[in-house]
Motif scaffolding. Sequence first.
Motif, PDB file in Angstrom:
ATOM      1  N   ILE A  23       0.834  -1.201   0.000  1.00  0.00           N
ATOM      2  CA  ILE A  23       0.000   0.000   0.000  1.00  0.00           C
ATOM      3  C   ILE A  23       0.868   1.250   0.000  1.00  0.00           C
ATOM      4  CG2 ILE A  23      -1.598   1.349   1.430  1.00  0.00           C
ATOM      5  CD1 ILE A  23      -3.015  -1.290   2.048  1.00  0.00           C
ATOM      6  N   MET A  24       1.953   1.214   0.734  1.00  0.00           N
ATOM      7  CA  MET A  24       2.865   2.362   0.743  1.00  0.00           C
ATOM      8  C   MET A  24       3.449   2.579  -0.660  1.00  0.00           C
ATOM      9  SD  MET A  24       2.697   3.580   3.761  1.00  0.00           S
ATOM     10  CE  MET A  24       4.103   4.634   3.998  1.00  0.00           C
ATOM     11  N   LEU A  25       3.749   1.497  -1.353  1.00  0.00           N
ATOM     12  CA  LEU A  25       4.227   1.618  -2.740  1.00  0.00           C
ATOM     13  C   LEU A  25       3.136   2.197  -3.647  1.00  0.00           C
ATOM     14  CD1 LEU A  25       6.219  -1.705  -3.188  1.00  0.00           C
ATOM     15  CD2 LEU A  25       7.133   0.605  -3.188  1.00  0.00           C
ATOM     16  N   ALA A  26       1.904   1.746  -3.432  1.00  0.00           N
ATOM     17  CA  ALA A  26       0.796   2.258  -4.233  1.00  0.00           C
ATOM     18  C   ALA A  26       0.618   3.763  -4.005  1.00  0.00           C
ATOM     19  CB  ALA A  26      -0.493   1.516  -3.895  1.00  0.00           C
ATOM     20  N   LEU A  27       0.759   4.196  -2.768  1.00  0.00           N
ATOM     21  CA  LEU A  27       0.659   5.628  -2.480  1.00  0.00           C
ATOM     22  C   LEU A  27       1.790   6.395  -3.159  1.00  0.00           C
ATOM     23  CD1 LEU A  27      -0.346   5.715   1.287  1.00  0.00           C
ATOM     24  CD2 LEU A  27      -1.688   6.534  -0.648  1.00  0.00           C
ATOM     25  N   ALA A  28       2.979   5.832  -3.141  1.00  0.00           N
ATOM     26  CA  ALA A  28       4.113   6.489  -3.791  1.00  0.00           C
ATOM     27  C   ALA A  28       3.902   6.571  -5.307  1.00  0.00           C
ATOM     28  CB  ALA A  28       5.401   5.745  -3.477  1.00  0.00           C
ATOM     29  N   ARG A  29       3.319   5.513  -5.881  1.00  0.00           N
ATOM     30  CA  ARG A  29       3.051   5.506  -7.320  1.00  0.00           C
ATOM     31  C   ARG A  29       1.999   6.535  -7.709  1.00  0.00           C
ATOM     32  NH1 ARG A  29       1.528   0.021  -7.512  1.00  0.00           N
ATOM     33  NH2 ARG A  29       3.163  -0.814  -6.253  1.00  0.00           N
ATOM     34  N   LEU A  30       1.051   6.810  -6.804  1.00  0.00           N
ATOM     35  CA  LEU A  30       0.033   7.813  -7.099  1.00  0.00           C
ATOM     36  C   LEU A  30       0.666   9.185  -7.295  1.00  0.00           C
ATOM     37  CD1 LEU A  30      -3.027   7.128  -4.788  1.00  0.00           C
ATOM     38  CD2 LEU A  30      -3.003   7.162  -7.257  1.00  0.00           C
ATOM     39  N   GLY A  31       1.710   9.441  -6.559  1.00  0.00           N
ATOM     40  CA  GLY A  31       2.407  10.713  -6.691  1.00  0.00           C
ATOM     41  C   GLY A  31       1.669  11.836  -5.986  1.00  0.00           C
ATOM     42  N   PRO A  32       2.138  13.043  -6.212  1.00  0.00           N
ATOM     43  CA  PRO A  32       1.512  14.199  -5.558  1.00  0.00           C
ATOM     44  C   PRO A  32       0.145  14.502  -6.161  1.00  0.00           C
ATOM     45  CG  PRO A  32       3.200  14.921  -7.075  1.00  0.00           C
ATOM     46  CD  PRO A  32       3.260  13.417  -7.031  1.00  0.00           C
ATOM     47  N   ALA A  33      -0.602  15.304  -5.459  1.00  0.00           N
ATOM     48  CA  ALA A  33      -1.936  15.694  -5.934  1.00  0.00           C
ATOM     49  C   ALA A  33      -1.818  16.354  -7.309  1.00  0.00           C
ATOM     50  CB  ALA A  33      -2.599  16.645  -4.949  1.00  0.00           C
ATOM     51  N   PRO A  34      -2.691  15.995  -8.242  1.00  0.00           N
ATOM     52  CA  PRO A  34      -2.579  16.533  -9.605  1.00  0.00           C
ATOM     53  C   PRO A  34      -3.096  17.962  -9.758  1.00  0.00           C
ATOM     54  CG  PRO A  34      -4.398  14.999  -9.474  1.00  0.00           C
ATOM     55  CD  PRO A  34      -3.703  14.960  -8.149  1.00  0.00           C
ATOM     56  N   HIS A  35      -3.684  18.536  -8.733  1.00  0.00           N
ATOM     57  CA  HIS A  35      -4.170  19.906  -8.877  1.00  0.00           C
ATOM     58  C   HIS A  35      -3.172  20.886  -8.271  1.00  0.00           C
ATOM     59  CE1 HIS A  35      -5.627  19.579  -4.659  1.00  0.00           C
ATOM     60  NE2 HIS A  35      -5.919  18.358  -5.027  1.00  0.00           N
ATOM     61  N   ALA A  36      -3.110  22.023  -8.888  1.00  0.00           N
ATOM     62  CA  ALA A  36      -2.141  23.037  -8.471  1.00  0.00           C
ATOM     63  C   ALA A  36      -2.523  23.614  -7.114  1.00  0.00           C
ATOM     64  CB  ALA A  36      -2.091  24.151  -9.509  1.00  0.00           C
ATOM     65  N   LYS A  37      -1.501  23.902  -6.318  1.00  0.00           N
ATOM     66  CA  LYS A  37      -1.730  24.518  -5.021  1.00  0.00           C
ATOM     67  C   LYS A  37      -1.190  25.943  -5.080  1.00  0.00           C
ATOM     68  CE  LYS A  37      -1.628  20.472  -2.073  1.00  0.00           C
ATOM     69  NZ  LYS A  37      -1.900  19.389  -2.763  1.00  0.00           N
TER      70      LYS A  37
END
Length: 74
Positions: free
Chosen positions: A58-72
């Motif tokens: 699950i930690m790998l899956a979270l890392a694969r998701l990457g950062p949020a795709p919307h601009a901050k």
Amino acid sequence: MSSGRERAVMVWEGRRALVSLRLDEIERTLAELRAMEEPLSGKRRERMAKLEEERRQIMLALARLGPAPHAKMG
């Protein structure tokens, strides 16, 4: 923002939420298993090992998701 971009953000947030919920559940279960007063049995050790492996996945899956795709901003 285009509708395709909005959809991508929503999908990312949904996936992140589901994975995070499962991670919280696993960590809660592991904490309960570790807190037990009884001696560590083979069955409990095996269960803990499976949960630890799932936690790593699950930690790998979270890392694969990457950062949020919307601009901050800011």
